[in-house]
Design an enzyme around this catalytic site. Structure first.
Site, PDB file in Angstrom:
ATOM      1  N   TRP A   1      -9.602  63.965   5.956  1.00 13.98           N
ATOM      2  CA  TRP A   1      -9.410  65.194   4.940  1.00 13.98           C
ATOM      3  C   TRP A   1      -9.249  64.351   3.905  1.00 13.98           C
ATOM      4  O   TRP A   1      -8.510  63.586   3.460  1.00 13.98           O
ATOM      5  CB  TRP A   1      -8.054  65.936   5.505  1.00 13.98           C
TER       6      TRP A   1
ATOM      7  N   ASP B   1      -0.889  63.379  11.538  1.00 13.43           N
ATOM      8  CA  ASP B   1      -1.059  64.657  11.093  1.00 13.43           C
ATOM      9  C   ASP B   1      -1.195  65.818  11.974  1.00 13.43           C
ATOM     10  O   ASP B   1      -2.447  65.735  12.316  1.00 13.43           O
ATOM     11  CB  ASP B   1      -2.091  64.650   9.833  1.00 13.43           C
TER      12      ASP B   1
ATOM     13  N   LYS C   1      -1.614  77.075   9.336  1.00 18.75           N
ATOM     14  CA  LYS C   1      -2.319  77.628  10.108  1.00 18.75           C
ATOM     15  C   LYS C   1      -1.885  78.253  11.574  1.00 18.75           C
ATOM     16  O   LYS C   1      -2.291  79.477  11.565  1.00 18.75           O
ATOM     17  CB  LYS C   1      -3.509  76.472  10.679  1.00 18.75           C
TER      18      LYS C   1
HETATM   19  C1  LMR Z   1      -8.855  72.403   4.686  1.00 20.63           C
HETATM   20  O1  LMR Z   1      -9.057  71.258   4.780  1.00 20.63           O
HETATM   21  O2  LMR Z   1      -9.816  73.044   4.065  1.00 20.63           O
HETATM   22  C2  LMR Z   1      -7.472  72.969   4.584  1.00 20.63           C
HETATM   23  O3  LMR Z   1      -6.385  71.879   5.085  1.00 20.63           O
HETATM   24  C3  LMR Z   1      -7.054  73.511   3.152  1.00 20.63           C
HETATM   25  C4  LMR Z   1      -6.915  72.380   2.013  1.00 20.63           C
HETATM   26  O4  LMR Z   1      -5.718  72.384   1.671  1.00 20.63           O
HETATM   27  O5  LMR Z   1      -7.589  71.458   1.953  1.00 20.63           O
END
Ligand code: LMR
Length: 398
Positions: A130, A211, A246
């Protein structure tokens, strides 16, 4: 003071939300930011959340300060959700849980805590991971390295390469793992793979940092916590951050938790004092409302049951959409094999498009997705599926 301040580009994920909002194309589709959407494209407040808010409105009798760790009841219940009640009890005083401002707050608090006890500690993160993991952990001072994770051609985990890279991690190093519903690729470790990573952590002594942002959106609350529970049971040390954004739909309420497990109660007490001081120095204490809602739900068996049921509906809708997208792409005459999307879990999968193809979907079709071609499956519905698959089919032929 500010004359030389440089502007930064928009956030790669949140920037899409802003661009989508001002797009006037009536066919526009938002597959960018990871929020759940129903068939009508809305992100509803969950039924149990509404009921809990009503209850709180009637019964809450103070808004006084709580403290850096947040509400004790929330921490106890959320640890039960993540670890299961019996494991939480057997870990006893080796575990401490802090309510945090969302999962992001938990990741940052965890990183700032590590930075205090082991400045500049190395943390290995999956490639890809992420996008926000990098600033959340790196700007706290941790040294980020990557381990191979996803094979974009085979649409599978590069498990052997991953294990080989993790050999480099030893005592004092951290390895960031996605508990379930990997963001951005949707490809999760299976149970044997979790066992192998746990064996390696045990043998080489690194500390896993998990996470868990999507618990309940893959296969269910307990199944999605398999890796977390295995590691918590077997390893001397573990860090877990979970989010209620979520699974309770509490996105803007910023509700999450940081759980730290050490090998003895004294070390955990010391860690708790450090985490409390760290939280105090950043934001003093977490916002209350979302945690109060979660606590109210988890303490009330009828509300908990209804929440569980609605979460199941969410999960099943996403899983059904995965199959429908694959079938619709086939029906559209796309000859590329997209069946991997059905095997992946949670909100996200990569479409496997180039950046140019992604730009074309955004600019020419008003279909918004992340540059990496990550899509939020939950943004698909029966009104936009045909337009989406036509758009994908067309950019694939360019
Ligand atoms: C995402 O990856 O879209 C979500 O976790 C929201 C974010 O804050 O990026």
């Amino acid at each position: 003071m500010f004359q030389n301040t440089k502007s930064l580009p928009a956030d790669p994920i949140l920037g899409l939300l802003a661009a989508y909002r001002v797009d006037s194309n009536s066919h526009k589709i938002d597959l960018g930011v990871g929020v759940y959407k129903d068939e009508n494209g809305n992100t509803p407040v969950m039924r149990a959340v509404k009921a809990a808010e009503q209850k709180l409105l009637e019964t809450q009798d103070s808004k006084s300060y709580v403290g850096p760790a947040g509400q004790e009841a929330f921490n106890h219940l959320t640890a039960g959700l993540v670890l299961g009640d019996s494991l939480r009890e057997s870990l006893g005083a080796r575990r401490v849980t802090f309510q945090t401002p969302g999962g992001c707050g938990g990741l940052r608090l965890g990183a700032e805590f590590i930075q205090k006890v082991k400045p500049g500690a190395k943390i290995l993160v999956s490639d890809p991971t992420w996008a926000n993991h990098i600033p959340l952990l790196g700007e706290a001072g941790l040294q980020i390295e990557k381990y191979p994770y996803y094979d974009y051609q085979q649409h599978a985990i590069r498990f052997d390469d991953m294990m080989q890279a993790l050999q480099k991690a030893g005592p004092g190093d951290l390895v960031l793992l996605h508990g379930c519903c990997h963001n951005p690729c949707g490809a999760d470790l299976d149970q044997d793979q979790w066992r192998s990573v746990t064996d390696l952590a045990e043998k080489n002594g690194f500390t896993p940092f998990i996470d868990l942002a999507y618990q309940g959106l893959g296969d269910g609350i307990d199944a999605d916590s398999f890796g977390v529970r295995l590691m918590a049971e077997r390893l001397p040390e573990l860090i877990v951050v979970n989010s209620c954004s979520k699974n309770f739909g509490l996105y803007r309420e910023r509700t999450g938790a940081l759980t730290v497990i050490t090998d003895n109660a004294d070390a955990t007490r010391a860690a708790a004092s450090q985490i409390a001081a760290t939280a105090r120095g950043i934001y003093s204490m977490p916002p209350d409302h979302g945690a109060a809602v979660v606590t109210t739900i988890l303490q009330d068996s009828a509300l908990k049951q209804d929440w569980d049921l609605e979460l199941k509906e969410v999960r099943e809708r996403i899983n059904a959409l995965r199959s429908e997208l694959v079938n619709a792409l086939t029906a559209e005459g796309v000859d590329r094999d997209f069946s991997f999307i059905e095997r992946e879990k949670g909100m996200f999968s990569f479409l496997g498009l180039s950046v140019e193809q992604v730009r074309s979907l955004i600019d020419d079709y008003s279909i918004y997705l992340v540059d990496s071609s990550r899509i939020n499956i939950a943004g698909i519905n029966h009104s936009n599926l045909a337009y989406l698959t036509r758009g994908i089919a067309e950019v694939l032929t360019r």
